[in-house]
Design a protein around this motif. Sequence first.
Motif, PDB file in Angstrom:
ATOM      1  N   ARG A  11      -1.074  -6.025  -8.244  1.00  0.00           N
ATOM      2  CA  ARG A  11      -1.155  -4.565  -8.392  1.00  0.00           C
ATOM      3  C   ARG A  11      -1.239  -3.890  -7.016  1.00  0.00           C
ATOM      4  O   ARG A  11      -0.580  -2.879  -6.774  1.00  0.00           O
ATOM      5  N   LYS A  12      -2.028  -4.454  -6.116  1.00  0.00           N
ATOM      6  CA  LYS A  12      -2.138  -3.888  -4.766  1.00  0.00           C
ATOM      7  C   LYS A  12      -0.792  -3.927  -4.054  1.00  0.00           C
ATOM      8  O   LYS A  12      -0.390  -2.963  -3.400  1.00  0.00           O
ATOM      9  N   ARG A  13      -0.082  -5.038  -4.191  1.00  0.00           N
ATOM     10  CA  ARG A  13       1.246  -5.183  -3.581  1.00  0.00           C
ATOM     11  C   ARG A  13       2.174  -4.090  -4.129  1.00  0.00           C
ATOM     12  O   ARG A  13       2.922  -3.475  -3.396  1.00  0.00           O
ATOM     13  N   ARG A  14       2.102  -3.865  -5.421  1.00  0.00           N
ATOM     14  CA  ARG A  14       2.950  -2.860  -6.065  1.00  0.00           C
ATOM     15  C   ARG A  14       2.622  -1.461  -5.550  1.00  0.00           C
ATOM     16  O   ARG A  14       3.509  -0.690  -5.183  1.00  0.00           O
ATOM     17  N   ILE A  15       1.337  -1.163  -5.470  1.00  0.00           N
ATOM     18  CA  ILE A  15       0.906   0.154  -4.996  1.00  0.00           C
ATOM     19  C   ILE A  15       1.260   0.335  -3.525  1.00  0.00           C
ATOM     20  O   ILE A  15       1.764   1.389  -3.118  1.00  0.00           O
ATOM     21  N   ASP A  16       1.021  -0.706  -2.721  1.00  0.00           N
ATOM     22  CA  ASP A  16       1.363  -0.633  -1.292  1.00  0.00           C
ATOM     23  C   ASP A  16       2.864  -0.445  -1.071  1.00  0.00           C
ATOM     24  O   ASP A  16       3.282   0.105  -0.059  1.00  0.00           O
ATOM     25  N   SER A  17       3.668  -0.910  -2.026  1.00  0.00           N
ATOM     26  CA  SER A  17       5.122  -0.760  -1.933  1.00  0.00           C
ATOM     27  C   SER A  17       5.593   0.539  -2.591  1.00  0.00           C
ATOM     28  O   SER A  17       6.793   0.766  -2.725  1.00  0.00           O
ATOM     29  N   SER A  18       4.635   1.365  -3.032  1.00  0.00           N
ATOM     30  CA  SER A  18       4.926   2.640  -3.703  1.00  0.00           C
ATOM     31  C   SER A  18       5.857   2.446  -4.891  1.00  0.00           C
ATOM     32  O   SER A  18       6.821   3.199  -5.079  1.00  0.00           O
ATOM     33  N   TYR A  57       9.313  -9.938  -1.700  1.00  0.00           N
ATOM     34  CA  TYR A  57       8.511  -9.009  -0.891  1.00  0.00           C
ATOM     35  C   TYR A  57       8.311  -9.489   0.543  1.00  0.00           C
ATOM     36  O   TYR A  57       7.568  -8.869   1.301  1.00  0.00           O
ATOM     37  N   GLU A  63      -0.218 -14.599   3.150  1.00  0.00           N
ATOM     38  CA  GLU A  63      -0.184 -13.812   1.911  1.00  0.00           C
ATOM     39  C   GLU A  63       0.249 -14.682   0.731  1.00  0.00           C
ATOM     40  O   GLU A  63      -0.301 -14.570  -0.361  1.00  0.00           O
TER      41      GLU A  63
END
Length: 134
Positions: A11-18, A57, A63
């Motif tokens: 989820r963090k990866r998704r949010i960080d990638s907008s 990604y 990571e």
Amino acid sequence: MGVTAFGKILRKRRIDSSEILGDMAKRLDVSAAYLSSIENGLREIPDSFVEKISKEYGLSEAEKQELEEAQAQSKGSVNVPLGEQKDSSEYLETAVMFAKDFSKLTEKQVKMMKEMLEKFQAESSGEKNGSGAV
């Protein structure tokens, strides 16, 4: 079950990638519902999923390792590749013994084993780098 460590990282990866859930799902070639159930700990994480995320990604090795550890934590199990040692009964017996009895270890014993394994890892790294110093 609830959100797992893997789900939080994803989820963090998704949010960080907008990205919204649908965008990430499309990039990873899965449905949004499937990705959501992985994020929320409702579905088991496929073995190939970490590799797929890493490639898509461009994750660093650190990571990727964090994601692999979170996947193992979510599963409650880990895969122990024996490599060339797969035919050696000593390696196989030790790996099986370790896996079978791991749940019986105390927190103190686990900490001691971790320290010992970290020492072995450092020694192996020194040998690979040609220093030979231990």
